[in-house]
Design a protein around this motif. Structure first.
Motif, mmCIF file in Angstrom:
data_model
loop_
_atom_site.group_PDB
_atom_site.id
_atom_site.type_symbol
_atom_site.label_atom_id
_atom_site.label_comp_id
_atom_site.label_asym_id
_atom_site.label_seq_id
_atom_site.Cartn_x
_atom_site.Cartn_y
_atom_site.Cartn_z
ATOM 1 N N ASN A 31 -1.778 5.301 5.062
ATOM 2 C CA ASN A 31 -1.481 4.070 5.787
ATOM 3 C C ASN A 31 -1.315 2.903 4.812
ATOM 4 O O ASN A 31 -0.364 2.131 4.905
ATOM 5 C CB ASN A 31 -2.597 3.779 6.785
ATOM 6 N N LYS A 32 -2.223 2.780 3.843
ATOM 7 C CA LYS A 32 -2.136 1.701 2.859
ATOM 8 C C LYS A 32 -0.875 1.832 2.009
ATOM 9 O O LYS A 32 -0.234 0.831 1.676
ATOM 10 C CB LYS A 32 -3.365 1.713 1.949
ATOM 11 N N HIS A 43 9.223 -7.834 -1.919
ATOM 12 C CA HIS A 43 8.754 -8.544 -3.100
ATOM 13 C C HIS A 43 8.758 -7.598 -4.295
ATOM 14 O O HIS A 43 7.728 -7.054 -4.686
ATOM 15 C CB HIS A 43 7.338 -9.089 -2.855
ATOM 16 N N ARG A 44 9.902 -7.416 -4.888
ATOM 17 C CA ARG A 44 10.075 -6.434 -5.950
ATOM 18 C C ARG A 44 9.320 -6.772 -7.226
ATOM 19 O O ARG A 44 8.971 -5.885 -7.994
ATOM 20 C CB ARG A 44 11.548 -6.268 -6.278
ATOM 21 N N LYS A 45 9.049 -8.030 -7.479
ATOM 22 C CA LYS A 45 8.396 -8.414 -8.729
ATOM 23 C C LYS A 45 6.892 -8.614 -8.581
ATOM 24 O O LYS A 45 6.261 -9.202 -9.461
ATOM 25 C CB LYS A 45 9.042 -9.682 -9.274
ATOM 26 N N ASP A 46 6.320 -8.128 -7.517
ATOM 27 C CA ASP A 46 4.881 -8.236 -7.306
ATOM 28 C C ASP A 46 4.201 -7.093 -8.064
ATOM 29 O O ASP A 46 3.926 -6.031 -7.527
ATOM 30 C CB ASP A 46 4.561 -8.171 -5.809
ATOM 31 N N PHE A 47 3.932 -7.335 -9.338
ATOM 32 C CA PHE A 47 3.451 -6.275 -10.208
ATOM 33 C C PHE A 47 2.007 -5.881 -9.916
ATOM 34 O O PHE A 47 1.622 -4.732 -10.128
ATOM 35 C CB PHE A 47 3.605 -6.672 -11.671
ATOM 36 N N LEU A 48 1.208 -6.800 -9.404
ATOM 37 C CA LEU A 48 -0.171 -6.446 -9.060
ATOM 38 C C LEU A 48 -0.210 -5.487 -7.872
ATOM 39 O O LEU A 48 -1.015 -4.558 -7.841
ATOM 40 C CB LEU A 48 -0.989 -7.707 -8.767
ATOM 41 N N SER A 49 0.681 -5.705 -6.914
ATOM 42 C CA SER A 49 0.754 -4.776 -5.782
ATOM 43 C C SER A 49 1.292 -3.422 -6.227
ATOM 44 O O SER A 49 0.884 -2.384 -5.711
ATOM 45 C CB SER A 49 1.631 -5.350 -4.676
ATOM 46 N N GLN A 50 2.199 -3.428 -7.202
ATOM 47 C CA GLN A 50 2.706 -2.156 -7.732
ATOM 48 C C GLN A 50 1.582 -1.376 -8.392
ATOM 49 O O GLN A 50 1.471 -0.160 -8.218
ATOM 50 C CB GLN A 50 3.822 -2.406 -8.742
ATOM 51 N N ARG A 51 0.736 -2.082 -9.121
ATOM 52 C CA ARG A 51 -0.400 -1.433 -9.783
ATOM 53 C C ARG A 51 -1.368 -0.866 -8.741
ATOM 54 O O ARG A 51 -1.851 0.257 -8.864
ATOM 55 C CB ARG A 51 -1.120 -2.424 -10.684
ATOM 56 N N LEU A 53 -0.634 0.051 -5.739
ATOM 57 C CA LEU A 53 0.019 1.195 -5.108
ATOM 58 C C LEU A 53 -0.131 2.440 -5.970
ATOM 59 O O LEU A 53 -0.435 3.520 -5.459
ATOM 60 C CB LEU A 53 1.496 0.887 -4.864
ATOM 61 N N ARG A 54 0.055 2.288 -7.276
ATOM 62 C CA ARG A 54 -0.090 3.441 -8.172
ATOM 63 C C ARG A 54 -1.518 3.975 -8.163
ATOM 64 O O ARG A 54 -1.740 5.187 -8.210
ATOM 65 C CB ARG A 54 0.343 3.076 -9.580
ATOM 66 N N LYS A 55 -2.498 3.082 -8.082
ATOM 67 C CA LYS A 55 -3.890 3.510 -8.043
ATOM 68 C C LYS A 55 -4.191 4.279 -6.755
ATOM 69 O O LYS A 55 -4.850 5.325 -6.784
ATOM 70 C CB LYS A 55 -4.826 2.306 -8.176
ATOM 71 N N ILE A 56 -3.692 3.776 -5.635
ATOM 72 C CA ILE A 56 -3.918 4.450 -4.355
ATOM 73 C C ILE A 56 -3.206 5.793 -4.325
ATOM 74 O O ILE A 56 -3.735 6.785 -3.809
ATOM 75 C CB ILE A 56 -3.473 3.543 -3.195
ATOM 76 N N LEU A 57 -2.000 5.854 -4.893
ATOM 77 C CA LEU A 57 -1.276 7.126 -4.957
ATOM 78 C C LEU A 57 -2.061 8.162 -5.757
ATOM 79 O O LEU A 57 -2.116 9.338 -5.385
ATOM 80 C CB LEU A 57 0.104 6.920 -5.583
ATOM 81 N N GLY A 58 -2.671 7.719 -6.858
ATOM 82 C CA GLY A 58 -3.469 8.634 -7.669
ATOM 83 C C GLY A 58 -4.696 9.134 -6.929
ATOM 84 O O GLY A 58 -5.037 10.323 -6.995
ATOM 85 N N LYS A 59 -5.361 8.234 -6.209
ATOM 86 C CA LYS A 59 -6.539 8.638 -5.436
ATOM 87 C C LYS A 59 -6.162 9.645 -4.359
ATOM 88 O O LYS A 59 -6.844 10.646 -4.161
ATOM 89 C CB LYS A 59 -7.192 7.420 -4.779
#
Length: 90
Positions: A31-32, A43-51, A53-59
């Motif tokens: 869901n997240k 918001h393509r340049k929102d790098f903190l949200s990209q980070r 997202l990558r952390k949640i994908l890994g979990k």
């Protein structure tokens, strides 16, 4: 609003008893991920949200691999219900 539609995948009695179960956590992470993905389309340049997202994908990936090792049937069923791709096995 969107949370309820994904949580309904897990039956109501299981949800009340096992909110810390692997399946519930995977549904919550999915869901997240979907919410963050739609945010990043705007918001393509929102790098903190990209980070994040990558952390949640890994979990979620670690939980999915754990579930695949422990109970392959529940893993396949959850993958089908959430409509996500099966992970590559190493």
């Amino acid at each position: 609003m969107a949370k309820n539609s994904f949580i309904s995948v897990i039956s109501q009695e299981e949800k009340k008893e096992n909110t810390g179960s692997v399946e519930f956590q995977i549904v919550s992470f999915t869901n997240k991920i979907r919410i963050l993905t739609s945010h990043l389309k705007l918001h393509r340049k929102d790098f903190l949200s990209q980070r994040g997202l990558r952390k949640i994908l890994g979990k979620r990936q670690r939980l999915l691999s754990y579930l695949a090792k422990k109970n392959r049937i529940r893993y396949k069923e959850l993958i089908r219900q959430l409509d996500i791709r099966e992970s590559k096995t190493r």
